[in-house]
Design an enzyme around this catalytic site. Structure first.
Site, PDB file in Angstrom:
ATOM      1  CE  LYS A  43      -3.231   2.934   0.474  1.00 31.27           C
ATOM      2  NZ  LYS A  43      -4.038   3.540  -0.508  1.00 31.27           N
ATOM      3  CG  HIS A  46      -1.489   2.031  -4.397  1.00 29.07           C
ATOM      4  ND1 HIS A  46      -1.945   3.229  -3.691  1.00 29.07           N
ATOM      5  CD2 HIS A  46      -2.268   1.794  -5.292  1.00 29.07           C
ATOM      6  CE1 HIS A  46      -3.067   3.535  -4.250  1.00 29.07           C
ATOM      7  NE2 HIS A  46      -3.207   2.593  -5.329  1.00 29.07           N
ATOM      8  CG  ASN A  47      -0.582   5.780  -0.824  1.00 28.71           C
ATOM      9  OD1 ASN A  47      -1.409   4.606  -1.278  1.00 28.71           O
ATOM     10  ND2 ASN A  47      -1.094   6.177   0.223  1.00 28.71           N
ATOM     11  CD  GLU A  50      -2.336   8.502  -4.495  1.00 28.32           C
ATOM     12  OE1 GLU A  50      -2.420   9.352  -3.727  1.00 28.32           O
ATOM     13  OE2 GLU A  50      -2.646   7.199  -4.248  1.00 28.32           O
ATOM     14  CE1 TYR A  51       1.950  10.951  -1.625  1.00 31.36           C
ATOM     15  CE2 TYR A  51       4.022  12.013  -1.562  1.00 31.36           C
ATOM     16  CZ  TYR A  51       2.811  11.897  -1.017  1.00 31.36           C
ATOM     17  OH  TYR A  51       2.569  12.008   0.312  1.00 31.36           O
ATOM     18  CE  LYS A 121      -5.155  12.987   4.686  1.00 27.62           C
ATOM     19  NZ  LYS A 121      -6.285  12.147   4.729  1.00 27.62           N
ATOM     20  NE  ARG A 148       2.754  14.898  -3.387  1.00 30.99           N
ATOM     21  CZ  ARG A 148       1.522  14.667  -3.291  1.00 30.99           C
ATOM     22  NH1 ARG A 148       1.065  14.456  -2.212  1.00 30.99           N
ATOM     23  NH2 ARG A 148       0.762  13.726  -4.243  1.00 30.99           N
ATOM     24  NE  ARG A 311      32.956   5.002  -2.999  1.00 32.34           N
ATOM     25  CZ  ARG A 311      33.329   3.614  -2.437  1.00 32.34           C
ATOM     26  NH1 ARG A 311      33.502   2.658  -3.340  1.00 32.34           N
ATOM     27  NH2 ARG A 311      32.895   3.327  -1.242  1.00 32.34           N
ATOM     28  CG  HIS A 317      36.499   3.624  -0.770  1.00 29.02           C
ATOM     29  ND1 HIS A 317      36.074   3.270   0.499  1.00 29.02           N
ATOM     30  CD2 HIS A 317      36.610   4.742  -0.694  1.00 29.02           C
ATOM     31  CE1 HIS A 317      36.005   4.246   1.236  1.00 29.02           C
ATOM     32  NE2 HIS A 317      36.014   5.233   0.512  1.00 29.02           N
TER      33      HIS A 317
END
Length: 341
Positions: A43, A46-47, A50-51, A121, A148, A311, A317
């Site tokens: 879920k 999914h949101n 949606e964004y 939200k 946003r 690096r 590294h």
């Protein structure tokens, strides 16, 4: 999107099947997701998708309105027409509706009176840290979240606009005439191609978490239950389900033969829209991030070799080579110093 105990799910399955959205030729939009918190995770992603979807639609609107000079009546007509084809979806449908609503408290259309400050939200916001934790690239979703955040700086943006305008920097950098019909078609193609990338990122996040937790999630089945009763419900999800039905181990939606062909067919229009927006000073972070994601993913050689060399230079590294096995370290500073002397 119920997850957790399968035994508990079976106790309420009959009720869930009856109250779930029903889609012809697809059935009830509910299924047992998996163990633990898998339902909540799906879920959340999914949101996040949606964004990304909403951001891409907003960018299409901005380009058509700010560069193409389309009126709200024209925008309503365009989005209504788009909702009859490949972009048919709940979000495109309601967008067309929004452009047709007149202001009941004044003149003009209501959409023009809405403050350009997007709320949230949290569920979409949670997607981005998960992407970082799982080392899964999700630039379109991330760009939508940044959009946003920046929209929330309304007062700062108003003052910034004054500063740059006083320096001769107008909000729209060019006022070039455009072929509206051509622009509308290009934006439609760009929106669809960028949308593929956004969904690909979301599905890859779900797969990565499923592997980490041992959930064995079925991505095609998730696409099926999103076809009704969800904000991102769209005819497009049929294509996604079929892609995973063809190949449950599909590494990325971009390499599904049908989606690959669709992106290839649309990428020229996509690039034209992004270039037009950049030259006009119109921000299209979602479309641009999606295009960069596509261009990065499709290349078999990236400039990451230089980053890894840097690096190794400053942090030892190590690096791998393309011509032999093993891990290597080079005394870059010492060699550079010798070459300069």
């Amino acid at each position: 999107m119920p997850g957790g105990s399968f035994e508990a799910y079976k106790n309420i399955e009959d009720t869930l099947l009856k109250v779930a959205a029903q889609v012809p030729d697809s059935g009830p939009c509910v299924t047992y997701i998996g163990e633990g918190g898998s339902g909540n995770f799906v879920k959340m992603i999914h949101n996040g998708i949606e964004y990304g979807d909403m951001q891409l639609i907003a960018e299409a609107y901005d380009v058509l309105k700010s560069v193409g000079k389309l009126s709200n009546e024209e925008l309503q007509s365009v989005f209504s027409e788009w909702n009859k084809g490949e972009l048919l979806s709940f979000l495109i449908e309601i967008t067309a509706d929004i452009f047709g609503i007149k202001d009941d408290k004044g003149d003009g259309h209501l959409v023009d009176k809405v403050l350009d400050k997007t709320g949230m939200k949290g569920t979409g916001k949670w997607t981005v840290p998960q992407a970082a934790e799982l080392s899964v690239a999700a630039p379109t979703i991330e760009a939508s979240l940044d959009g946003r955040f920046l929209s929330g700086l309304k007062e700062e943006r108003v003052e910034a606009a004054k500063v740059f305008k006083s320096g001769g920097f107008d909000e729209i950098l060019t006022d070039q005439p455009v072929d509206k019909k051509k622009l509308i078609d290009d934006v439609r193609k760009a929106l669809y191609a960028a949308k593929i990338c956004s969904y690909a990122q979301g599905m890859n996040l779900i797969r990565a978490k499923s592997i980490e937790k041992g959930w064995d999630l079925k991505l095609g089945e998730l696409a099926r239950i999103w076809k009704g009763g969800c904000i991102i419900r769209a005819i497009f999800l049929d294509r996604i389900k079929k892609a995973y039905d063809r190949n449950p181990e599909l590494a990325n939606l971009l390499v599904d033969p049908e989606f690959a062909k669709e992106i290839i067919d649309r990428q020229s229009a996509w690039r034209r829209v992004v270039c037009l927006a950049i030259n006009s000073g119109i921000s299209t972070p979602g479309m641009s991030a999606s295009l960069a994601y596509f261009d990065t993913y499709r290349r078999d050689r990236l400039p990451a070799n230089l980053v890894q060399a840097q690096r190794d230079y400053f942090g030892a590294h190590t690096y791998e080579r393309i011509d032999m096995e093993g891990s290597f370290h080079t005394e870059w500073f010492k060699l550079a110093k010798q070459s300069r002397s």
